[in-house]
Design a protein around this motif. Structure first.
Motif, PDB file in Angstrom:
ATOM      1  N   ARG A   1       0.828  -1.223   0.000  1.00 51.25           N
ATOM      2  CA  ARG A   1       0.000   0.000   0.000  1.00 51.25           C
ATOM      3  C   ARG A   1       0.855   1.263   0.000  1.00 51.25           C
ATOM      4  O   ARG A   1       0.541   2.265  -0.625  1.00 51.25           O
ATOM      5  N   VAL A   2       1.981   1.203   0.740  1.00 50.38           N
ATOM      6  CA  VAL A   2       2.902   2.345   0.778  1.00 50.38           C
ATOM      7  C   VAL A   2       3.455   2.608  -0.622  1.00 50.38           C
ATOM      8  O   VAL A   2       3.530   3.742  -1.083  1.00 50.38           O
ATOM      9  N   LEU A   3       3.814   1.512  -1.292  1.00 47.40           N
ATOM     10  CA  LEU A   3       4.349   1.662  -2.650  1.00 47.40           C
ATOM     11  C   LEU A   3       3.298   2.243  -3.584  1.00 47.40           C
ATOM     12  O   LEU A   3       3.582   3.145  -4.366  1.00 47.40           O
ATOM     13  N   TYR A   4       2.067   1.729  -3.474  1.00 49.80           N
ATOM     14  CA  TYR A   4       0.995   2.235  -4.340  1.00 49.80           C
ATOM     15  C   TYR A   4       0.713   3.710  -4.075  1.00 49.80           C
ATOM     16  O   TYR A   4       0.457   4.490  -4.988  1.00 49.80           O
ATOM     17  N   ARG A   5       0.788   4.102  -2.805  1.00 52.14           N
ATOM     18  CA  ARG A   5       0.480   5.494  -2.463  1.00 52.14           C
ATOM     19  C   ARG A   5       1.553   6.447  -3.006  1.00 52.14           C
ATOM     20  O   ARG A   5       1.257   7.502  -3.533  1.00 52.14           O
ATOM     21  N   ASN A   6       2.816   6.029  -2.890  1.00 45.58           N
ATOM     22  CA  ASN A   6       3.902   6.926  -3.300  1.00 45.58           C
ATOM     23  C   ASN A   6       4.237   6.859  -4.781  1.00 45.58           C
ATOM     24  O   ASN A   6       4.675   7.839  -5.367  1.00 45.58           O
ATOM     25  N   PHE A   7       4.057   5.679  -5.350  1.00 48.19           N
ATOM     26  CA  PHE A   7       4.423   5.511  -6.767  1.00 48.19           C
ATOM     27  C   PHE A   7       3.308   4.817  -7.530  1.00 48.19           C
ATOM     28  O   PHE A   7       3.528   3.731  -8.084  1.00 48.19           O
ATOM     29  N   PRO A   8       2.115   5.414  -7.562  1.00 53.16           N
ATOM     30  CA  PRO A   8       0.981   4.713  -8.187  1.00 53.16           C
ATOM     31  C   PRO A   8       1.257   4.297  -9.630  1.00 53.16           C
ATOM     32  O   PRO A   8       0.890   3.194 -10.024  1.00 53.16           O
ATOM     33  N   GLU A   9       1.969   5.146 -10.372  1.00 50.03           N
ATOM     34  CA  GLU A   9       2.184   4.839 -11.789  1.00 50.03           C
ATOM     35  C   GLU A   9       3.081   3.616 -11.975  1.00 50.03           C
ATOM     36  O   GLU A   9       2.760   2.706 -12.730  1.00 50.03           O
ATOM     37  N   TYR A  10       4.194   3.623 -11.246  1.00 48.64           N
ATOM     38  CA  TYR A  10       5.120   2.481 -11.358  1.00 48.64           C
ATOM     39  C   TYR A  10       4.422   1.190 -10.937  1.00 48.64           C
ATOM     40  O   TYR A  10       4.583   0.153 -11.577  1.00 48.64           O
ATOM     41  N   CYS A  11       3.659   1.271  -9.817  1.00 45.82           N
ATOM     42  CA  CYS A  11       3.011   0.062  -9.302  1.00 45.82           C
ATOM     43  C   CYS A  11       1.996  -0.466 -10.306  1.00 45.82           C
ATOM     44  O   CYS A  11       1.916  -1.671 -10.544  1.00 45.82           O
ATOM     45  N   LYS A  12       1.219   0.445 -10.893  1.00 47.68           N
ATOM     46  CA  LYS A  12       0.237   0.012 -11.898  1.00 47.68           C
ATOM     47  C   LYS A  12       0.958  -0.655 -13.068  1.00 47.68           C
ATOM     48  O   LYS A  12       0.525  -1.685 -13.575  1.00 47.68           O
ATOM     49  N   GLN A  13       2.069  -0.034 -13.472  1.00 50.03           N
ATOM     50  CA  GLN A  13       2.823  -0.610 -14.604  1.00 50.03           C
ATOM     51  C   GLN A  13       3.345  -2.003 -14.263  1.00 50.03           C
ATOM     52  O   GLN A  13       3.241  -2.918 -15.082  1.00 50.03           O
ATOM     53  N   ILE A  14       3.875  -2.141 -13.049  1.00 45.70           N
ATOM     54  CA  ILE A  14       4.410  -3.455 -12.635  1.00 45.70           C
ATOM     55  C   ILE A  14       3.284  -4.489 -12.617  1.00 45.70           C
ATOM     56  O   ILE A  14       3.424  -5.595 -13.149  1.00 45.70           O
TER      57      ILE A  14
END
Ligand code: ZN
Ligand code: ZN
Length: 447
Positions: free
Chosen positions: A352-365
């Motif tokens: 969740r921390v990753l999604y909050r801070n880097f939503p674009e990268y996480c979505k791409q991954i």
């Protein structure tokens, strides 16, 4: 014996308002107030007193433009170009004041380009003017109001106005007739009838950052000069230590084109004041910290020293984020792709921390992984179809009816045709080869 007569000043030696603070008066405001105090028009002061003192070159240039160039050039009068320094010199001589340079942006001369530095027309805070009027203080126009990036009054938490509330016209930086606090077009007070537009939180965050940083910069003692070399040096430093000389990464972090950043680093070009503020905003640092950090011999306001400790914490947090960001970028490149759950395990941060801070990268991954899984499953189906097809025709050639049981034995895969998509494929093979007897959909059709 020769006696040199030192004349008392020709004009009143009126004191600039809020000198050496962030709300220091502007040179144009000083000129307007000077005329007002002498009970003459700006044009009288300019034509009869200022222009005769000006050097010949300037006068020649001025007459070429029909004598209007003084007012035309007034747009940059609070900046650092020749017309500004010339007026500082002349008014200084006429008023015997030596501190008028502080009323201009002279200290930014070597730091930022003139591009987008100053507003084309006047803007003001109606609340400030009202307060000064109500408390019988001199009405004046602070230098910050003329800086293009400044859109708000920090004290009154409102946008600066650009149109007269009565005649709705914009107001020139300098006109032949001006009274402090009044519209030079209709002479209405610049305080009435305002509908003040609210500033939302996000806008406030940026505009207050801009305001406080510019205020701290122009409130400095004017002997402190900053240079564009410092900017380039600091960008180089950050690029090297925080981004391992990876300009594209640094540019992405700053949300600017890499060619722009490269030109700044190589000192082929210089960021505008607003560009510089955006860099500092992204780095969570103040403009003074940015310009002075690791430059030990410059002493600046001790306030900055106090703020430094906090800023370092913020930068460290950001750095951490930068390293996470780099890991995410690496993960985006890895083959075969991995899931967000695995990513979170590798980076050792909550998903969740990753999604909050880097939503674009996480979505791409996550998308990349899903696509990979989809593709893998398609590939598997294709391979199984081939096996079914092979077993099917081999049974047909042997004169054996290609039932599901026989195919499963032939392929040595128990329960193979339970998978719907494969069962459909087997039935299609039956239909194509005119086997309508027996099992499945076709037998039902026949009933
Ligand atoms: Zn105000
Ligand atoms: Zn007006």
């Amino acid at each position: 014996m020769l006696t040199i007569q030192v004349p008392r000043s020709i004009l009143y030696n009126i004191e600039p308002i809020e000198i050496e603070t962030g709300l220091v008066e502007s040179l144009s405001s000083y000129l307007i107030r000077l005329s007002y105090e002498h009970n003459i028009n700006v044009s009288h002061l300019v034509n009869k007193i200022v222009i005769p003192e000006m050097n010949k070159d300037y006068l020649e240039r001025s007459s070429k433009y029909g004598g209007n160039s003084f007012y035309e050039g007034a747009k940059t009068i609070n900046g650092y170009t020749d017309n500004s320094t010339e007026l500082v010199y002349i008014l200084g001589k006429l008023t015997s004041r030596i501190d008028l340079t502080s009323l201009t942006l002279f200290k930014l001369k070597d730091l930022v380009p003139l591009r987008n530095l100053l507003k084309e027309t006047f803007s003001w805070c109606p609340e400030c003017i009202k307060n000064w009027k109500d408390s019988h203080k001199s009405i004046y126009y602070p230098l910050v109001w003329y800086i293009k990036s400044i859109k708000i009054c920090f004290e009154h938490k409102c946008y600066l106005l650009e149109n007269c509330p009565r005649c709705y016209r914009k107001i020139d930086i300098l006109r032949r007739q001006m009274i402090p606090g009044h519209c030079p077009n209709c002479f209405n007070l610049l305080i009435q009838g305002q509908v003040i537009k609210e500033i939302n939180n996000q806008e406030w965050e940026w505009h207050s950052f801009v305001y406080l940083n510019i205020e701290s910069l122009i409130g400095l003692n004017s002997s402190k000069l900053f240079t564009k070399e410092i900017v380039s040096k600091q960008l180089n430093y950050i690029n090297h230590y925080l981004f391992s000389d990876n300009v594209p990464n640094f540019a992405e972090f700053l949300s600017i084109p890499k060619s722009t950043l490269r030109a700044w680093i190589k000192l082929e070009n210089t960021p505008t004041l607003e560009g510089l503020l955006k860099i500092c905003f992204k780095l969570d640092t103040t403009i003074l910290d940015f310009l002075t950090k690791s430059l030990q011999n410059l002493t600046i306001s001790h306030l900055v020293e106090i703020a430094k400790t906090d800023n370092e914490k913020v930068i460290r947090r950001r750095l951490n984020l930068v390293s996470i960001e780099n890991s995410l970028k690496e993960i985006l490149k890895c083959d075969p792709p991995i899931s967000m759950a695995a990513t979170a395990r590798i980076i050792d941060r909550d998903k969740r921390v990753l999604y909050r801070n880097f939503p674009e990268y996480c979505k791409q991954i996550s998308n990349r992984y899903r696509e990979y899984i989809n593709q893998k499953s398609k590939q598997r189906i294709e391979e199984l179809k081939k096996e079914i097809q092979k077993a099917f025709y081999s049974l047909v050639n042997e004169g054996i009816y290609p039932s599901s049981g026989k195919i499963q034995i032939k392929t040595n895969r128990k329960g193979l045709l339970k998978e719907r998509i494969l069962q459909e494929y087997w039935k299609d093979l039956l239909a194509q080869n005119n086997f309508y007897r027996g099992k499945g959909r076709n037998s039902n059709d026949e009933q």
